[in-house]
Design a protein around this motif. Sequence first.
Motif, PDB file in Angstrom:
ATOM      1  N   ALA A 196      41.751  36.935  29.386  1.00  0.00           N
ATOM      2  CA  ALA A 196      41.643  35.952  30.472  1.00  0.00           C
ATOM      3  C   ALA A 196      42.444  36.422  31.682  1.00  0.00           C
ATOM      4  CB  ALA A 196      42.138  34.595  30.008  1.00  0.00           C
ATOM      5  N   GLY A 197      41.827  36.348  32.838  1.00  0.00           N
ATOM      6  CA  GLY A 197      42.445  36.811  34.069  1.00  0.00           C
ATOM      7  C   GLY A 197      41.935  38.169  34.522  1.00  0.00           C
ATOM      8  N   GLN A 198      41.283  38.895  33.621  1.00  0.00           N
ATOM      9  CA  GLN A 198      40.773  40.228  33.963  1.00  0.00           C
ATOM     10  C   GLN A 198      39.255  40.256  34.113  1.00  0.00           C
ATOM     11  OE1 GLN A 198      42.300  43.347  31.384  1.00  0.00           O
ATOM     12  NE2 GLN A 198      44.270  42.317  31.158  1.00  0.00           N
ATOM     13  N   GLU A 199      38.610  39.124  33.856  1.00  0.00           N
ATOM     14  CA  GLU A 199      37.136  39.112  33.841  1.00  0.00           C
ATOM     15  C   GLU A 199      36.522  39.381  35.215  1.00  0.00           C
ATOM     16  OE1 GLU A 199      38.672  35.230  34.905  1.00  0.00           O
ATOM     17  OE2 GLU A 199      39.041  36.426  33.096  1.00  0.00           O
ATOM     18  N   LEU A 200      37.119  38.841  36.286  1.00  0.00           N
ATOM     19  CA  LEU A 200      36.542  39.063  37.609  1.00  0.00           C
ATOM     20  C   LEU A 200      36.726  40.515  38.054  1.00  0.00           C
ATOM     21  CD1 LEU A 200      35.123  38.135  40.132  1.00  0.00           C
ATOM     22  CD2 LEU A 200      37.298  37.213  40.982  1.00  0.00           C
ATOM     23  N   ASP A 201      37.885  41.092  37.793  1.00  0.00           N
ATOM     24  CA  ASP A 201      38.106  42.500  38.147  1.00  0.00           C
ATOM     25  C   ASP A 201      37.097  43.403  37.448  1.00  0.00           C
ATOM     26  OD1 ASP A 201      40.230  41.895  39.788  1.00  0.00           O
ATOM     27  OD2 ASP A 201      41.774  42.365  38.305  1.00  0.00           O
ATOM     28  N   GLU A 202      36.810  43.111  36.178  1.00  0.00           N
ATOM     29  CA  GLU A 202      35.849  43.924  35.443  1.00  0.00           C
ATOM     30  C   GLU A 202      34.438  43.716  35.987  1.00  0.00           C
ATOM     31  OE1 GLU A 202      34.291  46.555  32.463  1.00  0.00           O
ATOM     32  OE2 GLU A 202      36.162  46.337  33.594  1.00  0.00           O
ATOM     33  N   ALA A 203      34.093  42.476  36.320  1.00  0.00           N
ATOM     34  CA  ALA A 203      32.770  42.208  36.898  1.00  0.00           C
ATOM     35  C   ALA A 203      32.609  42.945  38.229  1.00  0.00           C
ATOM     36  CB  ALA A 203      32.565  40.708  37.088  1.00  0.00           C
ATOM     37  N   LEU A 204      33.659  42.936  39.033  1.00  0.00           N
ATOM     38  CA  LEU A 204      33.617  43.650  40.314  1.00  0.00           C
ATOM     39  C   LEU A 204      33.506  45.157  40.105  1.00  0.00           C
ATOM     40  CD1 LEU A 204      36.190  41.705  42.515  1.00  0.00           C
ATOM     41  CD2 LEU A 204      33.788  42.121  43.065  1.00  0.00           C
ATOM     42  N   ARG A 205      34.205  45.675  39.116  1.00  0.00           N
ATOM     43  CA  ARG A 205      34.139  47.104  38.837  1.00  0.00           C
ATOM     44  C   ARG A 205      32.702  47.507  38.475  1.00  0.00           C
ATOM     45  NH1 ARG A 205      33.541  50.640  35.147  1.00  0.00           N
ATOM     46  NH2 ARG A 205      33.255  49.079  33.504  1.00  0.00           N
ATOM     47  N   ILE A 206      32.077  46.700  37.625  1.00  0.00           N
ATOM     48  CA  ILE A 206      30.691  46.976  37.234  1.00  0.00           C
ATOM     49  C   ILE A 206      29.766  46.881  38.447  1.00  0.00           C
ATOM     50  CG2 ILE A 206      28.740  46.103  35.878  1.00  0.00           C
ATOM     51  CD1 ILE A 206      30.840  45.205  33.776  1.00  0.00           C
ATOM     52  N   ALA A 207      29.961  45.834  39.268  1.00  0.00           N
ATOM     53  CA  ALA A 207      29.115  45.644  40.451  1.00  0.00           C
ATOM     54  C   ALA A 207      29.257  46.811  41.420  1.00  0.00           C
ATOM     55  CB  ALA A 207      29.461  44.333  41.145  1.00  0.00           C
ATOM     56  N   GLN A 208      30.478  47.264  41.613  1.00  0.00           N
ATOM     57  CA  GLN A 208      30.696  48.380  42.532  1.00  0.00           C
ATOM     58  C   GLN A 208      30.095  49.672  42.005  1.00  0.00           C
ATOM     59  OE1 GLN A 208      34.907  47.822  42.766  1.00  0.00           O
ATOM     60  NE2 GLN A 208      34.791  46.465  44.553  1.00  0.00           N
ATOM     61  N   GLN A 209      30.117  49.832  40.688  1.00  0.00           N
ATOM     62  CA  GLN A 209      29.483  51.012  40.097  1.00  0.00           C
ATOM     63  C   GLN A 209      27.966  50.969  40.298  1.00  0.00           C
ATOM     64  OE1 GLN A 209      30.674  51.742  36.060  1.00  0.00           O
ATOM     65  NE2 GLN A 209      29.423  53.581  35.849  1.00  0.00           N
TER      66      GLN A 209
END
Length: 271
Positions: A196-209
Amino acid sequence: MLAEGTTPPPEGCIDTQVLDHVLLIGINRPAKRNGWTPRMFRELAEAYTRLDDDPALRVGVLHAMGDHFTAGLDLPAFTEFMQRGEKVVPKGMVEPHDFGLDGYRRRTKPMVVAVKGICFTVGIELMLGADIVVAADNCRFSQMEVQRGIMATGGATLRMAERAGLGNAMLHLLTADEFGSAEALRLNFVQRVMPAGQELDEALRIAQQIAAQAPLAVVATRLNVLKAVEEGPAAAVAEFIETQKRLARSEDAAEGVRAFVERRPARFSGR
């Protein structure tokens, strides 16, 4: 976009922010656990339509303000719409559930969703209508429409069985039970679980990729996968040659070849 620290209106709103080629779409009614109102749905459709219409935008990321993704519909605000059989989203826009309603556009560009905390009813349906879901490990999911005397009409009856099989879909749709992130991962409702707390960063990382890839090829690939799921493999295969011919003639395909020969990252323009 609301200024940082600004309180959203009582009926909530949808907050947007552009990060390079990514459109960040925030559900903003945390005081009511992001319970959905008609205004929020209209603004969500506007954000999804903006994503598809702006050539500079390549991927969307849907997330939520506060501790929870959403507690579901604010039912009193929707009762009259349901009784009249009316949609709150104006026709001609991209419909966020993306199941092809008459009069509405379907999204063409990818959508990544970051969910956390409570994710009930419409929250599940919005994430199932997206492409990739990253869940916090504290999620609580429930498709509880039968508990309220209504039916899930945002895509759960279609996509739960498609992702998880008939028995698993019936288990959760007919009992209105609550389940966690591990079960959602097992059922293929989400693709990744993060602390919890890391889900948005991971979603953004995937989106940027995704945004770093060739935009025309990304859209074509996404639409072909959906065609295979919705219309069958033969319908998807029938598009292979024409789609590949169109893509191979694009500026991005030429850049992809140059980048391969020169052994460098490609710089795609979306043309």
